[in-house]
Design a protein around this motif. Structure first.
Motif, short mmCIF file in Angstrom:
data_model
loop_
_atom_site.label_atom_id
_atom_site.label_comp_id
_atom_site.label_asym_id
_atom_site.label_seq_id
_atom_site.Cartn_x
_atom_site.Cartn_y
_atom_site.Cartn_z
N VAL A 186 0.85 -1.20 0.00
CA VAL A 186 0.00 0.00 0.00
C VAL A 186 0.88 1.24 0.00
N ARG A 187 1.94 1.22 0.80
CA ARG A 187 2.86 2.37 0.85
C ARG A 187 3.54 2.55 -0.51
N ALA A 188 3.90 1.44 -1.16
CA ALA A 188 4.52 1.53 -2.49
C ALA A 188 3.56 2.18 -3.48
N LEU A 189 2.29 1.82 -3.41
CA LEU A 189 1.28 2.43 -4.28
C LEU A 189 1.12 3.92 -3.98
N GLU A 190 1.10 4.28 -2.71
CA GLU A 190 0.98 5.69 -2.34
C GLU A 190 2.17 6.49 -2.85
N ASP A 191 3.37 5.96 -2.68
CA ASP A 191 4.58 6.65 -3.16
C ASP A 191 4.55 6.81 -4.68
N ALA A 192 4.19 5.73 -5.38
CA ALA A 192 4.14 5.77 -6.85
C ALA A 192 3.09 6.77 -7.32
#
Length: 181
Positions: free
Chosen positions: A24-30
Motif C-alpha cells: 500500500v505504501r509503495a502504491l501511495e509513493d508511486a
C-alpha cells in the motif's frame, strides 16, 4: 502481442513490521510521484522537456531508462525507431534504428499503442536493443507515447529497481502525449 503477467507488488521501503514496508505504501509513493510528473508535464512547453521528464520519472524505478523516437525512413514509406534520450546519459547516442515494416515486439507496441513488460522474443527487437543498449535485457518495459492516436515514441525501462504500476505509466504516457500536442 504477448504480455507477461504482472509481477507481485514489491516492498520498497522500511523493514519488516514497519508500516512503511507495505505494498500500500509503495502504491501511495508511486501515485505521489505520478501526480508530480503530471503537474510538471502540464507546464512543459518543449518536446525535449517532455521527454526528459518522462525519462527521469522512469529512471527513478529502473537502472536505465530512455526514449525511442519514431521517425520516417529514408524512403518515407515506413517508420523506424531510434534512440533519442537515455539515463544514465552516454556521450554519443548509437545511430542504430529499427524499421517498423517487419514484425517485432516493438512494432506490436507501436501498432497496438499498449505498454509491454517482458522479454524480447524476436530477433529484430533483441538485436536493436543489443546495439543500442549494449545488451538485450532479460526484461524490458516499453510504453508508447502517442499524440492523437499517432505514436511518436516509446519510453523504455530496463532492470526494474522498484515496483512500478503499469497503469500509472500508461496515464503518464497519455499526459506526455497531451503535452507534446
Amino acid at each position: 502481442l504477448i504480455v507477461a503477467p504482472p509481477s507481485p507488488p514489491e516492498v520498497t521501503r522500511g523493514t519488516p513490521g514497519d508500516p512503511a514496508h507495505t505494498p500500500v505504501r509503495a502504491l501511495e509513493d508511486a501515485t505521489s510521484r505520478l501526480l508530480d510528473l503530471i503537474r510538471a508535464l502540464e507546464r512543459a512547453d518543449q518536446r525535449d522537456q517532455v521527454v526528459a521528464l518522462m525519462v527521469a520519472h522512469l529512471a527513478e524505478s529502473h537502472r536505465r531508462a530512455g526514449f525511442f523516437v519514431m521517425r520516417p525512413t529514408e524512403n518515407k514509406r515506413a517508420h523506424e525507431l531510434g534512440l533519442f534520450a537515455i539515463e544514465p546519459r552516454i556521450e554519443e547516442l548509437p545511430a542504430a534504428t529499427l524499421p517498423l515494416d517487419r514484425p517485432s515486439t516493438l512494432q506490436d507496441v507501436v501498432g497496438t499503442r499498449l505498454p509491454y513488460r517482458g522479454p524480447m522474443h524476436d530477433d529484430a527487437s533483441r538485436g536493436f536493443l543489443a546495439t543500442v543498449l549494449g545488451t538485450a535485457p532479460a526484461e524490458i518495459l516499453l510504453v508508447p507515447v502517442a499524440v492523437r492516436e499517432r505514436v511518436v515514441g516509446v519510453l523504455f525501462g530496463e532492470q526494474r529497481l522498484r515496483h512500478t504500476f503499469d497503469d500509472q505509466l500508461a496515464l503518464a504516457s497519455r499526459a506526455a502525449g497531451m503535452a507534446l500536442e
